[in-house]
Motif scaffolding. Structure first.
Motif, PDB file in Angstrom:
ATOM      1  N   GLN A 371     -20.851  12.252 -36.725  1.00  0.00           N
ATOM      2  CA  GLN A 371     -19.840  12.281 -35.840  1.00  0.00           C
ATOM      3  C   GLN A 371     -20.477  12.144 -34.343  1.00  0.00           C
ATOM      4  N   ARG A 373     -18.560  11.228 -31.545  1.00  0.00           N
ATOM      5  CA  ARG A 373     -17.782  11.465 -30.544  1.00  0.00           C
ATOM      6  C   ARG A 373     -18.163  12.813 -29.762  1.00  0.00           C
ATOM      7  N   ASP A 377     -18.858  13.208 -25.606  1.00  0.00           N
ATOM      8  CA  ASP A 377     -17.999  14.087 -24.894  1.00  0.00           C
ATOM      9  C   ASP A 377     -18.839  15.056 -24.271  1.00  0.00           C
ATOM     10  N   TRP A 388     -17.605   4.278 -24.413  1.00  0.00           N
ATOM     11  CA  TRP A 388     -17.518   4.642 -25.772  1.00  0.00           C
ATOM     12  C   TRP A 388     -16.811   3.366 -26.359  1.00  0.00           C
ATOM     13  N   GLU A 390     -15.178   2.052 -30.103  1.00  0.00           N
ATOM     14  CA  GLU A 390     -14.865   2.174 -31.458  1.00  0.00           C
ATOM     15  C   GLU A 390     -15.727   1.290 -32.239  1.00  0.00           C
ATOM     16  N   ASN A 392     -18.353   3.713 -33.274  1.00  0.00           N
ATOM     17  CA  ASN A 392     -19.197   4.821 -32.889  1.00  0.00           C
ATOM     18  C   ASN A 392     -20.378   4.290 -32.181  1.00  0.00           C
TER      19      ASN A 392
END
Length: 425
Positions: A371, A373, A377, A388, A390, A392
């Motif tokens: 995970q 994200r 953050d 970021w 997509e 990952n």
């Protein structure tokens, strides 16, 4: 160089850095009242402090001179863009007459394709990289549709080898040779936006032209970041944005390159406008287009001087420093960032991997496992501005103009803390 993951070592590198003083030439955003660690110059470069004065000068001329500013401002507006060309030509390795400034990036690529994508029944295919930047994908597919062609059949997307995060030059050359005399255009991003790979533009250009295709490059992530020799590489055309590594401001004007062999051709297919005519005849309002013998012939309208002002300000810094010095620091600071990442991975193993190959500019793309994200953050809240992508990937761009070696060390400490908090290991 033998690196160390310590504050003292990083500060010693900064003390020896000939470009360290230029950090003070830029405005940094703040998070929680503290100056950020800024890794997003590959998306939007920081604002040079000198740019405000350039914009203010135009506002003052507009206030005091109104329309007469076109000819009587200190930097007259009607030829304002010409002041950018000498420095810009050095950045991209072109002759001044091969370079111009106008529009924005995708607009310019569309404009250039009018001239350099001329499909026939036999030769109609376009070759690009797999998962090109979406704007390029949309552009290429729409161009094919305008010509009545099916993108599924006419667009060749060169894939990465199975299990790899980057291409080999041979992947492109083999695809070009396989397409052969059906290939009309090669148009690729010179530096891949996702993985940060710098492609062998010279060899790919040679391969495309060997089979009779025109070859162009999207240099959005290359201009101001890597060595470019567009004239010597015999590139047919190229375009780039100015707001990433060139620090000209959000959404700002794009540059173009057209090789000199395509210049001064009145009959070349091209969308034409008033500002592409010769300066000597422009205000005669003649009914026939009289093209200037330079890349300016692709201009349509008078230059947006309020946009060009901060671009000119940034280019003055490039002129002062020079690409050679920027690239020298880029290589060292990117290598130091890679070392820091490797150190953190050894201390908290299995959470990420670097997917950028050694053929790179100053971007390192980090693929997060699990995970990812929450870690992104965490970094943003801690004052590390990263990018970021997509699904990952975090992109890190230590731009040599304003990033410091201490930034790299401190980022490593914040990254380690973030991994321990978000991954629990």
């Amino acid at each position: 160089m033998h690196f160390e993951n310590s504050l003292t070592f990083a500060q010693n590198l900064d003390a020896q850095d000939a470009l360290g003083k230029y950090r003070e030439a830029f405005h940094f955003p703040k998070v929680n009242g503290k100056q950020t660690i800024y890794f997003t110059g590959n998306s939007l470069g920081l604002q040079p402090k000198n740019s405000q004065g350039f914009v203010d000068a135009i506002m003052e001329d507009w206030r005091n001179l109104a329309v007469e500013g076109h000819f009587y401002a200190e930097k007259p507006w009607w030829d304002y863009h010409e002041r950018l060309i000498p420095s810009l030509a050095k950045v991209v390795g072109g002759k001044p007459e091969e370079v111009s400034v106008m529009n924005t990036l995708t607009v310019n690529l569309h404009m250039l394709m009018v001239s350099f994508y001329r499909p026939t029944k036999q030769r109609y295919k376009i070759l690009c990289e797999e998962k090109a930047f979406p704007s390029d994908q949309y552009m290429l597919k729409s161009q094919l549709k305008v010509h009545g062609l099916d993108p599924d059949e006419a667009l060749i997307e060169v894939k990465k080898p199975e299990g790899k995060h980057h291409w080999e030059t041979s992947d492109f050359i083999n695809a070009i040779e396989q397409a052969g005399d059906e290939l009309a255009l090669v148009l690729i991003g010179g530096v891949n936006y996702y993985n940060g790979q710098v492609l062998d533009m010279q060899r790919i250009t040679e391969a495309g032209q060997r089979v009779g295709a025109k070859v162009g490059w999207d240099l959005a992530h290359a201009a101001g970041n890597v060595v470019l020799n567009l004239h010597d590489w015999n590139v047919d055309f190229a375009a780039w944005c100015s707001y990433k590594y060139m620090n000209s401001g959000p959404g700002n004007a794009s540059g173009i390159f057209v090789h000199e062999r395509h210049l001064n051709q009145p009959d070349i297919p091209r969308f034409e406008g008033w500002w592409g005519t010769k300066k000597e005849t422009r205000f005669l309002m003649a009914p026939e287009f009289d093209p200037t013998p330079t890349a300016d012939a692709w201009q349509l309208s008078n230059p947006p001087v309020l946009a060009l002002a901060p671009y000119l300000a940034a280019l003055e810094l490039f002129e002062e420093v020079g690409m050679e010095a920027l690239i020298q620091k880029r290589d060292v600071i990117t290598a130091y960032l890679e070392f820091i990442l490797t150190e953190i991975d050894a201390q908290t193993p299995g959470n990420f991997e670097i997917i950028t190959p050694k053929d790179r500019g100053c971007q390192l793309s980090v693929l997060l496992h699990g995970q990812g994200r929450p870690l992104f953050d965490y970094l943003m809240k801690a004052g590390v501005i990263v990018d970021w992508r997509e699904p990952n990937v975090i992109r890190l761009a230590p731009a040599p103009f304003y990033c410091s070696y201490e930034d790299m060390f401190r980022f490593g400490q914040i990254l380690k803390a973030g991994i321990l908090e978000t991954y629990g290991k």
